[in-house]
Design an enzyme around this catalytic site. Sequence first.
Site, PDB file in Angstrom:
ATOM      1  N   ASP A 107      28.799  -7.156  34.794  1.00  0.00           N
ATOM      2  CA  ASP A 107      28.372  -5.937  33.829  1.00  0.00           C
ATOM      3  C   ASP A 107      29.239  -5.838  32.629  1.00  0.00           C
ATOM      4  O   ASP A 107      30.253  -5.006  32.335  1.00  0.00           O
ATOM      5  CB  ASP A 107      28.539  -4.570  34.838  1.00  0.00           C
ATOM      6  CG  ASP A 107      29.975  -4.430  35.419  1.00  0.00           C
ATOM      7  OD1 ASP A 107      30.604  -5.491  35.491  1.00  0.00           O
ATOM      8  OD2 ASP A 107      30.410  -3.265  35.551  1.00  0.00           O
ATOM      9  N   HIS A 159      40.553  -8.711  36.355  1.00  0.00           N
ATOM     10  CA  HIS A 159      40.055  -8.486  37.549  1.00  0.00           C
ATOM     11  C   HIS A 159      38.865  -9.542  38.100  1.00  0.00           C
ATOM     12  O   HIS A 159      38.897 -10.099  39.027  1.00  0.00           O
ATOM     13  CB  HIS A 159      39.253  -7.022  37.766  1.00  0.00           C
ATOM     14  CG  HIS A 159      40.223  -5.973  37.605  1.00  0.00           C
ATOM     15  ND1 HIS A 159      41.238  -5.408  38.477  1.00  0.00           N
ATOM     16  CD2 HIS A 159      40.501  -5.210  36.479  1.00  0.00           C
ATOM     17  CE1 HIS A 159      41.937  -4.672  38.054  1.00  0.00           C
ATOM     18  NE2 HIS A 159      41.473  -4.464  36.898  1.00  0.00           N
TER      19      HIS A 159
END
Length: 313
Positions: free
Chosen positions: A10, A240
Site C-alpha cells: 500500500d 518497516h
Amino acid sequence: MSQPIIFDTDPGVDDAQAIAIALAHPEIELLGMTTTYGNVDIGTATHNALLLAELAGQEIPVAQGAAAPMVKPKHPAPAHIHGANGLGNIELPDIDGQALSISAPQFIVDTVNARPGEVSLVAVGPLGNLAAALQLDPGITEKVKQVIVMGGSIKEGGNVSPVAEANIFNDPHAAARVLTAGWPLTLVGLDATHRCVLAPKDMDTIAAGQGKLGQVLADSYAFYRAFYQQALGIDGCCPHDSCALAYLIHPELFTIAKGHLNVITEGTGEGQTVFAPEGREFLAPRWSQTPLVNACLSADGPAVIDWIVDTLK
C-alpha cells in the site's frame, strides 16, 4: 538462487523503500505487485506501485486489490504520516503503465498455482488481498513457499492503538484469516521493525545510488522523518516494510519464536495480535489452538540497515 515473490503493498513511504529493494536485489525475483488501500486509497496505491517500477526502468505486473476492509468501516488514510499522495506530498511524474485486468487475489492464486512450492508472498499492508485469495482457492496454503507478513506486535505495543499495529488494525478480520490459515507464515512486526532506524546519512547513500527512484525515496523520506521525530523522538525512520524483505533474504538477522497467533477483531483490543508461545500452558487451551507460525521478537537493527543500504547504494 533467486526467490520469486509477490509483493502485496500500500505504497506508502516505507513501502517505496521496500519496493526499491525488491526491484534491485539480485536474489529477489519480483513476479508482481498487488495493491491494497491502507497508507493511501487503492487508486493511489496502484499508481504509486506502477510509478516506482517505472522510475527503476522495470516493467512489473501490478494487480489492483482491496479498496476497503472485509467487515469494519474504513479508516481515513494517514496523510500526516505518508502524505496525501503516499510519497510525502512531493511532485510526482506521470505514469505510462496501467494495472492488470485481473484482480490482486486472482493474480496471487494464478501465480502460486503456476509455480507450486516456489512463490513467497510478502505482505506489507492490510491483508484483504491474501484473505480473498484464500477464499478463491484454499489450496494455495499447500502451494506457497512461505508467507511473510509485516504487521502486528507481540510485546512492543501498538502504533495506532495501545495494542494494535496499523496493518492489522486496518482489517483485523482479514488478518485473523491470513494469520491462522495454516500456511508457512512469519510475522515481522513492531518488535523487530522498531529495532531498525534508517538515518539521514543512510538515505543520502541510497539516493545517490538509485537515480530517479532515489530522488523520490529521498524526498518522501524527509516527510516521513519529520513524523518520526515528532512521534518517537528519533532522527530517521523505521523501514518497516523493508524488514520483511530482510527476513526473506537474511532470516538469521531476526530473533524468532514459534507459537500460535490470534487476532482480536472487536472491542478495545481491536487489531491486537495475541501470541501464545509453542508449548506454553495457559489457564485455558483456546489461545493455542491455531496453527503454529513464526513470530519475530527482535532484530539486529544495525545489520538490517546495513543490508538495506548495501542493496540500494
